[in-house]
Design an enzyme around this catalytic site. Structure first.
Site, PDB file in Angstrom:
ATOM      1  N   ALA A  65       1.140  -1.000   0.708  1.00 18.83           N
ATOM      2  CA  ALA A  65       0.410   0.051  -0.283  1.00 18.83           C
ATOM      3  C   ALA A  65       0.953   1.432  -0.073  1.00 18.83           C
ATOM      4  CB  ALA A  65      -0.787  -0.353   0.939  1.00 18.83           C
ATOM      5  N   GLY A 108       0.712  -4.898   1.154  1.00 12.95           N
ATOM      6  CA  GLY A 108      -0.817  -5.172  -0.069  1.00 12.95           C
ATOM      7  C   GLY A 108      -0.237  -6.010  -1.224  1.00 12.95           C
ATOM      8  N   GLU A 111      -0.974  -9.616  -0.781  1.00 12.22           N
ATOM      9  CA  GLU A 111      -2.128  -9.619  -0.253  1.00 12.22           C
ATOM     10  C   GLU A 111      -2.683 -10.244  -1.742  1.00 12.22           C
ATOM     11  OE1 GLU A 111      -1.913  -6.197   2.290  1.00 12.22           O
ATOM     12  OE2 GLU A 111      -3.375  -7.578   3.784  1.00 12.22           O
ATOM     13  N   GLU A 131       3.837  -5.218   7.223  1.00 14.87           N
ATOM     14  CA  GLU A 131       3.835  -4.283   7.891  1.00 14.87           C
ATOM     15  C   GLU A 131       3.749  -3.794   9.293  1.00 14.87           C
ATOM     16  OE1 GLU A 131       2.297  -6.458   5.688  1.00 14.87           O
ATOM     17  OE2 GLU A 131       0.584  -5.601   4.592  1.00 14.87           O
TER      18      GLU A 131
HETATM   19  C1  HXC Z   1       4.856   4.013  -1.086  1.00 17.18           C
HETATM   20  C2  HXC Z   1       7.305   3.566  -2.277  1.00 17.18           C
HETATM   21  C3  HXC Z   1       6.694   2.058  -1.314  1.00 17.18           C
HETATM   22  C4  HXC Z   1       5.278   2.375  -0.434  1.00 17.18           C
HETATM   23  C5  HXC Z   1       8.362   2.092  -2.105  1.00 17.18           C
HETATM   24  N1  HXC Z   1       8.156   3.224  -3.020  1.00 17.18           N
HETATM   25  N2  HXC Z   1       7.800   1.371  -1.900  1.00 17.18           N
HETATM   26  N3  HXC Z   1       6.200   4.483  -2.259  1.00 17.18           N
HETATM   27  N4  HXC Z   1       4.543   2.859  -0.399  1.00 17.18           N
HETATM   28  N5  HXC Z   1       5.207   1.129  -0.894  1.00 17.18           N
HETATM   29  C6  HXC Z   1       8.864   4.308  -3.246  1.00 17.18           C
HETATM   30  C7  HXC Z   1       9.925   4.751  -3.096  1.00 17.18           C
HETATM   31  O1  HXC Z   1       9.628   5.526  -2.138  1.00 17.18           O
HETATM   32  C8  HXC Z   1      11.074   5.459  -4.170  1.00 17.18           C
HETATM   33  O2  HXC Z   1      10.372   6.122  -4.013  1.00 17.18           O
HETATM   34  C9  HXC Z   1      10.313   4.293  -5.310  1.00 17.18           C
HETATM   35  O3  HXC Z   1       9.210   3.876  -4.685  1.00 17.18           O
HETATM   36  C10 HXC Z   1      11.248   3.192  -5.233  1.00 17.18           C
HETATM   37  O4  HXC Z   1      12.193   2.575  -4.077  1.00 17.18           O
HETATM   38  P1  HXC Z   1      12.841   2.717  -2.943  1.00 17.18           P
HETATM   39  O5  HXC Z   1      12.801   2.498  -1.468  1.00 17.18           O
HETATM   40  O6  HXC Z   1      14.254   3.607  -3.804  1.00 17.18           O
HETATM   41  O7  HXC Z   1      13.567   0.883  -3.651  1.00 17.18           O
HETATM   42  P2  HXC Z   1      15.174   0.125  -3.147  1.00 17.18           P
HETATM   43  O8  HXC Z   1      15.810   1.000  -2.317  1.00 17.18           O
HETATM   44  O9  HXC Z   1      15.453  -1.325  -4.287  1.00 17.18           O
HETATM   45  O10 HXC Z   1      13.659  -0.782  -2.148  1.00 17.18           O
HETATM   46  C11 HXC Z   1      13.037  -1.747  -2.245  1.00 17.18           C
HETATM   47  C12 HXC Z   1      11.718  -1.976  -1.559  1.00 17.18           C
HETATM   48  C13 HXC Z   1      11.807  -1.153  -0.834  1.00 17.18           C
HETATM   49  C14 HXC Z   1      12.504  -3.355  -0.386  1.00 17.18           C
HETATM   50  C15 HXC Z   1      10.655  -2.785  -2.018  1.00 17.18           C
HETATM   51  O11 HXC Z   1      10.898   0.048  -1.987  1.00 17.18           O
HETATM   52  C16 HXC Z   1      10.298  -0.854   0.280  1.00 17.18           C
HETATM   53  O12 HXC Z   1      10.323  -1.516   1.647  1.00 17.18           O
HETATM   54  N6  HXC Z   1       9.641  -0.555   0.402  1.00 17.18           N
HETATM   55  C17 HXC Z   1       8.249  -0.952   1.088  1.00 17.18           C
HETATM   56  C18 HXC Z   1       7.904  -2.111   1.288  1.00 17.18           C
HETATM   57  C19 HXC Z   1       6.904  -1.965   2.435  1.00 17.18           C
HETATM   58  O13 HXC Z   1       6.745  -1.898   4.470  1.00 17.18           O
HETATM   59  N7  HXC Z   1       5.547  -2.644   2.207  1.00 17.18           N
HETATM   60  C20 HXC Z   1       4.023  -2.621   2.800  1.00 17.18           C
HETATM   61  C21 HXC Z   1       2.992  -1.035   2.546  1.00 17.18           C
HETATM   62  S1  HXC Z   1       2.322  -1.162   4.244  1.00 17.18           S
HETATM   63  P3  HXC Z   1      11.594   7.755  -4.024  1.00 17.18           P
HETATM   64  O14 HXC Z   1      10.604   8.558  -4.367  1.00 17.18           O
HETATM   65  O15 HXC Z   1      12.177   7.976  -3.359  1.00 17.18           O
HETATM   66  O16 HXC Z   1      11.852   7.562  -5.132  1.00 17.18           O
HETATM   67  C22 HXC Z   1       0.734  -2.313   3.422  1.00 17.18           C
HETATM   68  C23 HXC Z   1       0.112  -2.640   3.799  1.00 17.18           C
HETATM   69  C24 HXC Z   1      -1.260  -2.727   3.645  1.00 17.18           C
HETATM   70  O17 HXC Z   1       1.052  -2.687   2.228  1.00 17.18           O
HETATM   71  C25 HXC Z   1      -2.682  -2.872   4.870  1.00 17.18           C
HETATM   72  C26 HXC Z   1      -2.105  -1.945   5.890  1.00 17.18           C
HETATM   73  C27 HXC Z   1      -2.126  -0.972   6.546  1.00 17.18           C
END
Ligand code: HXC
Length: 257
Positions: A65, A108, A111, A131
Site C-alpha cells: 500500500a 498490500g 495481499e 507492515e
Molecule cells: C510508497 C513506495 C513504496 C510504498 C516503494 N516506494 N515502496 N512508496 N509506498 N509501499 C517508493 C520509494 O519511496 C521510492 O520513491 C521508490 O518507490 C523506489 O523505492 P526504493 O525504496 O528506492 O527502492 P529499493 O531501494 O529498490 O527498495 C525496494 C523495497 C523498498 C525494498 C521494496 O522500496 C521498500 O521497503 N518499500 C516498502 C515496502 C513496504 O513496507 N510495504 C508495505 C507497505 S504497508 P522515491 O520517491 O524515494 O524514489 C502495506 C499495508 C497494507 O502494504 C495494509 C495495512 C496498512
C-alpha cells in the site's frame, strides 16, 4: 486509456491488468485500487473474457500500500473511508484471476496477489508482509489469506518479523502454483489464462466458486455445495458437448451456455 495507474489489454479471451506506477514500485494508492477494481469488474461483466491476468513490472508486482498516502491518516479517517474495503469486490470476481508476480510482492502487493485464484511467480519474486516494521499490520487480508495458504507457523514468522521470502520457500509453502523463469512469466501466465478461458465459462465459474467455498465452510457443507453445483452443470449445453466430444474422440466446441 482512461486509467492513470494501470494498463489494460485484451488478448483474445484474456483480460490483462498491468499495475503501472513504476516510480513508486507500483505502490497501491487509492487511485490504483479504484482503477484495478473498475477494470477487473468490467472484464468480469464481459462474456468475451474468460480469465484475467494481473501483473506488475519485472522489479515489482507491488511494494505494498502507498505508505506516503497512508502516513498522514488518522483512525477516524481510515475507519470512515473504510480503507481497502473496495478490494473485497476484487476478491468476489467470478472470472478466474491469475497473478503473475515478478520482483517485490510486499504488504498490500502480496495481499492482492493472494486474492487472485492462482499465483505464478518469477524466479526473482519476493513475498512479504512488512507492515509490522511500520508499526501496523496487514490490512487487505494478509493475516487471513497467508495463514490459509502457508499455515500458522510460517504466517506468524513472516507477519511478526516482516522478513521477505523467496520463490523456493514460497513454492514449498504452497503460496505459489508455479515458478517460472523471470523472462517467461507473462508468456506463461497468458498460456494458463488462455487455457482457462478456452473452457466453458459457466463451468469455470462453478469450479472457481466450489474451490472458494473450501475457505468459507465446513467440509460437509463444502462437499454438499460441490455436489449440488456438480449436479447443476448437467443443465449446461457445454456439459453435454464436453462429454459427447470425449465419446466421439474430438475437441469440444464450448458455447459458454
Ligand atoms: C510508497 C513506495 C513504496 C510504498 C516503494 N516506494 N515502496 N512508496 N509506498 N509501499 C517508493 C520509494 O519511496 C521510492 O520513491 C521508490 O518507490 C523506489 O523505492 P526504493 O525504496 O528506492 O527502492 P529499493 O531501494 O529498490 O527498495 C525496494 C523495497 C523498498 C525494498 C521494496 O522500496 C521498500 O521497503 N518499500 C516498502 C515496502 C513496504 O513496507 N510495504 C508495505 C507497505 S504497508 P522515491 O520517491 O524515494 O524514489 C502495506 C499495508 C497494507 O502494504 C495494509 C495495512 C496498512
Amino acid at each position: 486509456s482512461a486509467y492513470e495507474t494501470i494498463l489494460i489489454e485484451r488478448r483474445g479471451r484474456v483480460g490483462v491488468i498491468t499495475l503501472n506506477r513504476p516510480h513508486a514500485l507500483n505502490a497501491l494508492n487509492s487511485t490504483l485500487m479504484r482503477e484495478v477494481v473498475a477494470a477487473a469488474t468490467d472484464f468480469d461483466r464481459d462474456r468475451g473474457i474468460g480469465a484475467i491476468v494481473v501483473t506488475g513490472s519485472e522489479k515489482a508486482f507491488a511494494a505494498g500500500a502507498d505508505i506516503k498516502e497512508m502516513a498522514s491518516q488518522g483512525y477516524a479517517d481510515v475507519l470512515l473511508a473504510d480503507w481497502f474495503a473496495d478490494w473485497d469486490r476484487f476478491a468476489a470476481l467470478r472470472t478466474p484471476t491469475v497473478a503473475a508476480v515478478a520482483g517485490y510482492a510486499l504488504g498490500g502487493g502480496c495481499e492482492v496477489a493472494m486474492m487472485c485464484d492462482l499465483l505464478l511467480a518469477a524466479e526473482n519474486a519476493k513475498f512479504g508482509q512488512p507492515e509490522i516494521t511500520l508499526g501496523t499490520i496487514p490490512g487487505i487480508g494478509g493475516s487471513q489469506r497467508l495463514t490459509r495458504a502457508v499455515g500458522k507457523s510460517k504466517a506468524m514468522d513472516l507477519i511478526l518479523t516482516g522478513r521477505m521470502m523467496g520463490v523456493e520457500e514460497a513454492e514449498r509453502a504452497g503460496l505459489v502454483a508455479r515458478v517460472v523463469p523471470t523472462e517467461r512469466l507473462l508468456e506463461e501466465a497468458l498460456e494458463v489464462a488462455d487455457k482457462i478461458a478456452s473452457m466453458s465459462l459457466p463451468a469455470v465459474y462453478a469450479a472457481k466458486e466450489a474451490v472458494a467455498e473450501a475457505f468459507e465452510s465446513t467440509l460437509s457443507d463444502g462437499v454438499r455445495f460441490e455436489r449440488r453445483t456438480f449436479h447443476a452443470t448437467f443443465a449446461l449445453a457445454d456439459r453435454a458437448e464436453g462429454m459427447a466430444a470425449f465419446t466421439e474422440k474430438r475437441k469440444p466446441n464450448f458455447t459458454h451456455s
